[in-house]
Design a protein around this motif. Structure first.
Motif, short mmCIF file in Angstrom:
data_model
loop_
_atom_site.label_atom_id
_atom_site.label_comp_id
_atom_site.label_asym_id
_atom_site.label_seq_id
_atom_site.Cartn_x
_atom_site.Cartn_y
_atom_site.Cartn_z
N PRO A 50 0.81 -1.22 0.00
CA PRO A 50 0.00 0.00 0.00
C PRO A 50 0.84 1.27 0.00
CG PRO A 50 -0.14 -1.12 2.12
CD PRO A 50 0.50 -2.08 1.17
N VAL A 51 1.96 1.26 0.72
CA VAL A 51 2.84 2.44 0.71
C VAL A 51 3.41 2.67 -0.68
CG1 VAL A 51 5.04 3.35 1.55
CG2 VAL A 51 3.42 2.34 3.16
N ALA A 52 3.81 1.58 -1.35
CA ALA A 52 4.35 1.71 -2.71
C ALA A 52 3.30 2.27 -3.67
CB ALA A 52 4.84 0.35 -3.21
N VAL A 53 2.06 1.78 -3.54
CA VAL A 53 0.98 2.27 -4.40
C VAL A 53 0.78 3.77 -4.21
CG1 VAL A 53 -1.52 2.22 -4.75
CG2 VAL A 53 -0.24 0.09 -4.63
N VAL A 54 0.73 4.21 -2.96
CA VAL A 54 0.52 5.63 -2.67
C VAL A 54 1.66 6.48 -3.24
CG1 VAL A 54 0.40 7.35 -0.82
CG2 VAL A 54 -0.91 5.22 -0.63
N LEU A 55 2.90 6.04 -3.02
CA LEU A 55 4.06 6.80 -3.50
C LEU A 55 4.09 6.88 -5.02
CD1 LEU A 55 6.89 5.58 -1.09
CD2 LEU A 55 5.70 7.78 -1.08
N ILE A 56 3.78 5.78 -5.68
CA ILE A 56 3.79 5.76 -7.14
C ILE A 56 2.71 6.67 -7.71
CG2 ILE A 56 3.33 4.30 -9.16
CD1 ILE A 56 4.75 2.03 -7.60
#
Length: 342
Positions: free
Chosen positions: A256-262
């Motif tokens: 989820p953190v990766a999705v938000v950052l991307i």
């Protein structure tokens, strides 16, 4: 022994329990692997048959007619935890082996698990989910399952040292431990294994991982099926993280953190008209894409087609799981029970 556990004896009876729903292509092979176990103790196989829409009912009927050790119970709910509970309730032996219709147990699985259980006094023993693909797409998924960049490097996906664990794949349980813990929580359509193991551990029980147990697993066969599976898994993992925040490791937050950052990086890059500095936002999605492409080399033993599919599979896993996690954690889903991964 960690707490008061009755002695199982040298060759305790074993009950195999398997929920079955729309598994026409896999159920016969899964059952055959149970009947071919080299365990010398008594055994039974209990299938919890859900409301399938393919030829599963006919396939199970043929198996039932040919094998006296096989019992079938109905699972009108169709969910995995409900099916497991119905099968457990209909079984009788002191050791319960949880089986998935997509799984193929090696011949020594039960014998090894019982030996480990008796040696360690564990309440639940499990091993490695050995994903094996047939098509290039399935092979790419299998590689992702077994890699740290794919599913975070948990022992039941990548192997590791024997010892106590947070959770394990499938599981070989002491019946009394299952009963004392309250069986599977039927409110959790996904993640029910982790949640049950949490309750077993909270009661002072032991969940034990051993790499000596490897279970063959056939991955989903299409992008759509894979996406549904991981979106539902993410939704339920988000729900579990919200309900039990102290019991969730950092690895669950990576997608989820990766999705938000991307997403934020793409938005920032698209605002470059306001300032050239906003172009730096594209570094995040481009960096992720580069990592995905470079990591496809781990699928090279399966050929170029599997490597090409890996570049598709990895983002599908990360994004569907990550988006599902966010929705589940923030309670943005209308009906959790709809997300079964099928």
């Amino acid at each position: 022994m960690p707490h008061d556990i009755p002695d199982l004896g040298e060759l305790p009876g074993v009950s195999y329990v398997m929920p079955v729903l729309n598994e026409e292509q896999h159920v016969a092979a899964a059952v055959a692997s149970l009947l071919a176990q080299d365990y010398a103790g008594p055994s039974e196989v209990v299938l919890a048959l859900g409301p399938s829409t393919d030829g599963t009912d006919a396939a199970v009927a043929a198996l039932l007619a040919a094998e006296p050790r096989l019992t079938v119970v109905r699972n009108p709910d169709g969910s995995t935890p409900a099916g497991l509970n119905r099968a457990i309730e209909a079984s009788s032996y002191p050791v319960v082996v949880r089986v998935d219709a997509h799984s193929i147990l090696p011949a020594d699985y039960t014998r090894t698990a019982v030996e480990v259980m008796r040696r360690t006094g564990a309440d639940n023993v499990g091993g490695v989910m050995d994903a094996r693909g047939v098509t290039p797409f399935e092979q790419a998924v299998a590689v992702a399952y077994g890699s740290r960049i794919g599913l975070g490097g948990t022992r039941h996906h990548t192997s590791g040292k024997e010892g106590p664990a947070e959770t394990v794949y499938l599981g070989v349980f002491r019946r009394q431990s299952l009963i004392d813990a309250g069986l599977f929580d039927e409110g959790f359509k996904r993640g029910q294994d982790w949640e049950l193991n949490r309750r077993i551990r909270s009661r002072g029980g032991t969940v034990w991982f051993t790499p000596a147990l490897k279970v063959g697993y056939r991955p989903r066969a299409s992008v759509l099926a894979l996406g549904r599976q991981f979106f539902s898994t993410g939704v339920w993992r988000g729900e579990l993280a919200r309900r039990f925040p102290a019991n969730n490791g950092l690895r669950y937050w990576a997608p989820p953190v990766a999705v938000v950052l991307i997403v934020l990086g793409i938005i920032a890059g698209c605002l470059a008209g306001l300032s050239p500095w906003w172009l730096l936002g594209f570094v995040i999605p481009l960096g992720y894409l580069l990592v995905v492409v470079l990591s496809s080399v781990i699928a090279r033993s399966h050929g170029l087609r599997a490597m090409a599919w890996f570049v598709v599979v990895l983002p599908v896993i990360h994004f569907t799981w990550g988006i599902g996690f966010i929705l589940g954690f923030l309670k943005l889903t209308r009906n959790l029970a709809e997300f079964t991964g099928r």
